[in-house]
Design an enzyme around this catalytic site. Structure first.
Site, short mmCIF file in Angstrom:
data_model
loop_
_atom_site.label_atom_id
_atom_site.label_comp_id
_atom_site.label_asym_id
_atom_site.label_seq_id
_atom_site.Cartn_x
_atom_site.Cartn_y
_atom_site.Cartn_z
N ASN A 172 15.14 9.53 50.32
CA ASN A 172 15.17 9.14 51.73
C ASN A 172 13.93 8.34 52.16
O ASN A 172 13.52 8.38 53.31
CB ASN A 172 15.44 10.37 52.61
CG ASN A 172 14.38 11.44 52.46
OD1 ASN A 172 13.40 11.25 51.76
ND2 ASN A 172 14.56 12.55 53.15
N PHE B 97 16.93 22.56 45.39
CA PHE B 97 16.58 21.17 45.07
C PHE B 97 15.10 20.97 44.79
O PHE B 97 14.65 19.85 44.61
CB PHE B 97 17.04 20.24 46.20
CG PHE B 97 16.51 20.60 47.58
CD1 PHE B 97 15.24 20.22 47.98
CD2 PHE B 97 17.30 21.32 48.47
CE1 PHE B 97 14.76 20.53 49.24
CE2 PHE B 97 16.83 21.64 49.74
CZ PHE B 97 15.54 21.26 50.12
N TYR C 293 5.17 20.28 48.68
CA TYR C 293 6.52 20.79 48.96
C TYR C 293 6.60 22.31 48.81
O TYR C 293 7.70 22.86 48.63
CB TYR C 293 7.53 20.10 48.04
CG TYR C 293 7.88 18.69 48.50
CD1 TYR C 293 8.31 18.45 49.82
CD2 TYR C 293 7.82 17.61 47.63
CE1 TYR C 293 8.64 17.17 50.25
CE2 TYR C 293 8.16 16.32 48.05
CZ TYR C 293 8.57 16.11 49.36
OH TYR C 293 8.92 14.85 49.77
N LYS D 234 7.93 7.03 49.61
CA LYS D 234 8.29 7.67 48.35
C LYS D 234 8.59 6.63 47.27
O LYS D 234 8.71 5.43 47.57
CB LYS D 234 9.51 8.59 48.59
CG LYS D 234 9.25 9.70 49.61
CD LYS D 234 10.46 10.63 49.71
CE LYS D 234 10.28 11.66 50.81
NZ LYS D 234 11.40 12.64 50.82
N GLU E 104 -1.26 18.56 55.61
CA GLU E 104 -0.92 17.48 54.70
C GLU E 104 -2.01 16.41 54.65
O GLU E 104 -2.35 15.91 53.57
CB GLU E 104 0.44 16.87 55.08
CG GLU E 104 1.58 17.86 54.81
CD GLU E 104 2.94 17.43 55.33
OE1 GLU E 104 3.91 18.18 55.11
OE2 GLU E 104 3.05 16.35 55.95
N HIS F 90 8.32 10.14 53.77
CA HIS F 90 8.05 11.49 54.30
C HIS F 90 7.15 11.37 55.52
O HIS F 90 6.25 10.54 55.54
CB HIS F 90 7.35 12.33 53.23
CG HIS F 90 6.77 13.61 53.80
ND1 HIS F 90 7.51 14.76 53.92
CD2 HIS F 90 5.55 13.88 54.32
CE1 HIS F 90 6.76 15.70 54.49
NE2 HIS F 90 5.56 15.19 54.73
N THR G 114 16.62 13.67 58.22
CA THR G 114 16.37 13.86 56.79
C THR G 114 17.46 13.21 55.94
O THR G 114 17.18 12.58 54.93
CB THR G 114 16.30 15.37 56.46
OG1 THR G 114 15.25 15.93 57.24
CG2 THR G 114 16.00 15.59 54.99
P1 CMP Z 1 11.07 15.24 53.17
O1 CMP Z 1 10.96 14.88 54.61
O2 CMP Z 1 10.12 14.63 52.22
O3 CMP Z 1 10.92 16.83 53.04
C1 CMP Z 1 11.62 17.61 52.13
C2 CMP Z 1 12.56 16.81 51.29
O4 CMP Z 1 13.51 17.56 50.60
C3 CMP Z 1 13.36 15.92 52.19
O5 CMP Z 1 12.55 14.90 52.67
C4 CMP Z 1 14.50 15.51 51.27
O6 CMP Z 1 14.19 14.36 50.52
C5 CMP Z 1 14.60 16.70 50.35
N1 CMP Z 1 15.82 17.43 50.61
C6 CMP Z 1 16.13 18.12 51.71
N2 CMP Z 1 17.34 18.66 51.58
C7 CMP Z 1 17.80 18.28 50.38
C8 CMP Z 1 19.00 18.50 49.67
N3 CMP Z 1 20.00 19.25 50.18
N4 CMP Z 1 19.13 17.96 48.46
C9 CMP Z 1 18.14 17.22 47.92
N5 CMP Z 1 16.97 16.97 48.55
C10 CMP Z 1 16.81 17.50 49.77
#
Ligand code: CMP
Length: 144
Positions: free
Chosen positions: A113, A58, A50, A10, A127, A116, A92
């Site tokens: 984070n 979010f 997404y 990311k 994907e 992905h 996550t």
């Molecule tokens: P990812 O694995 O890319 O898939 C969905 C993303 O949503 C996840 O990583 C996080 O970065 C994001 N995400 C999930 N929960 C939250 C949250 N409570 N607040 C903000 N971002 C979130």
């Protein structure tokens, strides 16, 4: 079984110069890189990627963030790569991700984070085909 998974470093991972370190981990583990591109993500692609989170509070922030700077989109191949990559990436929330995982070692923020990874065989297929054309993928046999 030999599988393919979709991984994306990311914008925060790119900005923090973690690209080499992340690729190194998957190479060292023994998985095979079959596709990779460095790209800005369009809003359409972000919203499709997404889509399952569309109703979450979010969602807008997620789309804003993933479109905010370049990402490294990749396809990796190997025996059990989908679940194994998820383990290597960690939970996550980087605050609870185990040390030794990518998120556990490098992150503190759930929205930022770092990487992905597809969570299951069906999403991996979706994907991979959302992000890559078949001709952008190059299968090859590791000779070890
Ligand atoms: P990812 O694995 O890319 O898939 C969905 C993303 O949503 C996840 O990583 C996080 O970065 C994001 N995400 C999930 N929960 C939250 C949250 N409570 N607040 C903000 N971002 C979130």
């Amino acid at each position: 079984a030999v599988e393919r998974t979709f991984l994306a470093i990311k914008p925060d991972g790119v900005q923090r110069s973690l690209v080499g370190e992340i690729i190194r981990r998957f190479e060292a583990k023994g998985f095979t890189l079959v596709g990779m591109k460095f790209m800005k993500v369009s809003r359409e692609l972000a919203e499709q990627h997404y889509g399952v989170h569309r109703e979450r509070p979010f969602f807008q922030g997620l789309v804003e963030f993933i479109t905010s700077g370049p990402v490294v989109a990749m396809v990796w191949e190997g025996d059990g790569v989908i679940a194994s990559a998820r383990k290597m990436i960690g939970a996550t929330n980087p605050l609870t991700a185990e040390p030794g995982t990518i998120r556990g070692d490098y992150g503190v923020n759930i929205g930022r984070n770092i990487i992905h990874g597809s969570d299951a065989p069906e999403t991996a297929q979706q994907e991979v085909s959302l992000w890559f054309k078949e001709e952008e993928l190059a299968s090859w046999e590791p000779s070890l």
